[in-house]
Design an enzyme around this catalytic site. Structure first.
Site, short mmCIF file in Angstrom:
data_model
loop_
_atom_site.label_atom_id
_atom_site.label_comp_id
_atom_site.label_asym_id
_atom_site.label_seq_id
_atom_site.Cartn_x
_atom_site.Cartn_y
_atom_site.Cartn_z
N ARG A 178 0.85 -1.19 0.00
CA ARG A 178 0.00 0.00 0.00
C ARG A 178 0.89 1.24 0.00
NH1 ARG A 178 -3.97 -1.85 4.83
NH2 ARG A 178 -2.01 -2.71 5.58
N ASP A 205 2.18 4.99 -0.31
CA ASP A 205 1.57 6.24 0.16
C ASP A 205 1.28 7.19 -0.99
OD1 ASP A 205 1.69 5.40 2.80
OD2 ASP A 205 3.65 6.33 3.17
N ARG A 247 10.98 6.46 3.75
CA ARG A 247 11.13 7.92 3.71
C ARG A 247 11.75 8.45 4.99
NH1 ARG A 247 5.27 9.73 2.41
NH2 ARG A 247 6.18 11.81 2.70
#
Length: 252
Positions: free
Chosen positions: A51, A53, A198
């Site tokens: 999934r 972002d 990230r």
């Protein structure tokens, strides 16, 4: 019957892979499911390998879906899907798998790349992060070596997420510098926490700038505190580049 579809997409204008509640943006899962349902003439839902972002891209991701009968020509279905899908989503191939194969839970490895430009380039605006500070890849790679000593990455996870464990097994992590001065961070693991890559990149940018020594990442990981790690790097630079399976276990 169950089928896998291999897809790629540019995530710039989407709210991530997952379908979103009305009024909260457009998910890639929704777009692909609706296009497939239009062709099959009944409601369809595709389940992705991950999934991603909002704003994150995928060069290679798999999704599965179920049908009531065999698809006679998967290649033709692939072509028809691509004719309905927008230009920033592509289906590469469709093929049958075992009924218990799962795009997400059958995956054994995922690879991400984070791309950084050190000079402004309008042709890479959507797929890389322009970072104007000078970076030294050597200490960033020393931090990668330390990163691979650990398995609990709670410090890089988005807070208040519904996960049972913060354990991830990293297969490799490295920074590569290109002749034009751009850098690419590559990391592969069996699973990733939400926002994990990230947050790692943001922390390593601080190391590459000389704001902290590479050994500091050890303290950050052992603290299990998201507030101790760096800011999350922008979504635009992150791309899911590969998802691996043990094909003998899932192909019919």
């Amino acid at each position: 019957m169950r089928y896998f579809a291999e897809l790629s997409y540019l995530g710039t204008r989407y709210s991530g892979w997952q379908s979103q509640p009305e009024g909260q943006g457009l998910g890639i899962q929704q777009v692909v499911s609706e296009a497939l349902g239009t062709i099959m003439r009944y409601n369809m839902t595709v389940t992705g390998a991950g999934r991603t972002d909002a704003g994150v891209h995928a060069e290679k991701i798999f999704a599965h879906f179920d049908t009531g009968m065999p698809i006679e020509d998967p290649g033709n279905l692939c072509r028809r899907l691509n004719s309905l899908l927008p230009a920033d989503i592509a289906v590469k191939r469709i093929f049958p798998v075992r009924d218990d194969a799962h795009a997400r839970f059958s995956a054994v490895m995922r690879e991400y790349k984070y791309r950084i430009n050190t000079s402004k380039d309008p042709f890479r605006t959507d797929t890389s992060y322009y970072f104007y500070h000078k970076l030294d890849a050597a200490p960033m790679n020393r931090a990668c070596a330390i990163l691979m000593e650990y398995e609990d990455f709670q410090c890089f996870s988005k807070v208040h997420t519904d996960v049972k464990t913060f354990i991830c097994h990293i297969e490799y992590a490295r920074w590569d510098e290109n002749p034009d001065g751009s850098l690419v961070f590559t990391i592969a693991a069996d699973r990733f926490l939400r926002n994990m890559v990230r947050a790692i990149v943001g922390t390593m940018l601080d190391i590459g700038r000389g704001k902290m020594p590479p050994e500091k990442i050890r303290d950050i990981i052992e603290s299990k505190d998201r507030c101790r790690s760096g800011m999350s790097a922008e979504a635009r630079g992150l791309t899911l580049t590969d998802v691996k399976y043990i094909w003998d276990d899932i192909l019919p």
